[in-house]
Motif scaffolding. Structure first.
Motif, PDB file in Angstrom:
ATOM      1  N   VAL A   1       0.987  -1.107   0.040  1.00 56.01           N
ATOM      2  CA  VAL A   1       0.033  -0.168  -0.036  1.00 56.01           C
ATOM      3  C   VAL A   1       0.905   1.216   0.032  1.00 56.01           C
ATOM      4  N   GLY A   2       0.591   2.215  -0.918  1.00 59.38           N
ATOM      5  CA  GLY A   2       1.255   3.413  -1.143  1.00 59.38           C
ATOM      6  C   GLY A   2       2.974   2.892  -1.547  1.00 59.38           C
TER       7      GLY A   2
ATOM      8  N   GLU B   1      -1.105   2.440  -5.539  1.00 59.07           N
ATOM      9  CA  GLU B   1      -0.305   3.889  -5.427  1.00 59.07           C
ATOM     10  C   GLU B   1      -1.444   4.981  -5.825  1.00 59.07           C
TER      11      GLU B   1
ATOM     12  N   GLY C   1      -4.928   3.979  -0.313  1.00 55.18           N
ATOM     13  CA  GLY C   1      -4.760   3.231   0.764  1.00 55.18           C
ATOM     14  C   GLY C   1      -5.735   3.227   1.949  1.00 55.18           C
TER      15      GLY C   1
ATOM     16  N   THR D   1      -9.018   0.548   0.497  1.00 50.93           N
ATOM     17  CA  THR D   1      -8.760  -0.784   0.038  1.00 50.93           C
ATOM     18  C   THR D   1      -9.670  -1.512  -0.221  1.00 50.93           C
TER      19      THR D   1
ATOM     20  N   CYS E   1       2.505  -1.459   4.595  1.00 51.54           N
ATOM     21  CA  CYS E   1       2.378  -0.117   4.516  1.00 51.54           C
ATOM     22  C   CYS E   1       3.531   0.784   5.214  1.00 51.54           C
TER      23      CYS E   1
ATOM     24  N   LEU F   1      -6.813  -2.052   6.256  1.00 48.53           N
ATOM     25  CA  LEU F   1      -5.686  -2.976   5.807  1.00 48.53           C
ATOM     26  C   LEU F   1      -5.701  -4.237   6.669  1.00 48.53           C
TER      27      LEU F   1
END
Length: 216
Positions: A4-5, A26, A57, A60, A74, A91
């Protein structure tokens, strides 16, 4: 794995080269384009293990079903999120039972060290009473504390399993400074950082914290 990211995809590609199936998420279109360009240069066997998606993020659940991943990463993202609890809960929902949530965050309990070691006494004193700081990109962002994140992870059913400090001795290095050219010296540097990151009291004042939560 879900990254994530993921930024420019450095971590996602490294994991794919190691044999893992990786989804990178992203929100920055420019970063995503860089990641796609890097992926295009990889062998087919690595390319087919990577999926890149443009998305936030904090959303999700829009892109994935609960329990879809064995590992969710993350890293270097939470400092840009003003209210991280809802994102962390999202997450955790992405994890299959027994899945691993890996977080890399700025350590709020170390914010006074960098200005203090650079002789910026006003900055050091101010850092004791805040959880925000100006990063090396010039952005005002936030840091996290171990005890707060420990409670958060317990509350989202992914309790803390282990944690480490990251970047203790090298955090004060000037921007752009190259690592030691001598391989033996570089290995000693990395070994010192690794040991400090696993050892109290050093790990508690490292610039970054690496936390692992496990989904119950």
């Amino acid at each position: 794995m879900l990254d994530v990211g993921m930024g420019q995809g450095t971590q996602a590609l490294r994991l794919a080269r190691g044999g893992h199936t990786v989804t990178g998420l992203e929100s920055d279109a420019e970063m995503l384009a860089t990641a796609r360009a890097s992926l295009a240069t990889e062998p087919e066997g690595i390319r087919e293990r990577v999926r890149l998606i443009e998305g936030d993020g904090r959303e999700t659940g829009v892109h994935f079903l609960p329990g879809s991943f064995d590992v969710v990463l993350c890293h270097g993202v939470l400092m840009y999120v003003s209210e991280p609890d809802a994102m962390l809960a999202g997450l955790a929902r992405m994890l299959a039972p027994g899945g691993l949530l890996s977080l890399l965050v700025r350590n709020a309990d170390s914010l006074a060290l960098r200005p203090g070691l650079n002789g910026d006494w006003a900055g050091a004193l101010a850092a004791f009473d805040t959880d925000t700081y100006t990063n090396r990109l010039g952005l005002r962002v936030r840091a996290d504390r171990l005890d707060v994140l420990t409670a958060t992870l317990a509350g989202i059913a992914a309790p803390l399993h282990a944690w480490y400090g990251v970047r203790l001795f090298t955090d004060g290095a000037p921007d752009g400074q190259e690592p030691p050219a001598d391989e033996a010296e570089l290995e000693r540097l990395l070994s010192a950082e690794d040991r400090a990151g696993r050892t109290d009291p050093y790990r508690g004042v490292a610039a970054l914290l690496h936390l692992f939560g496990v989904r119950g």
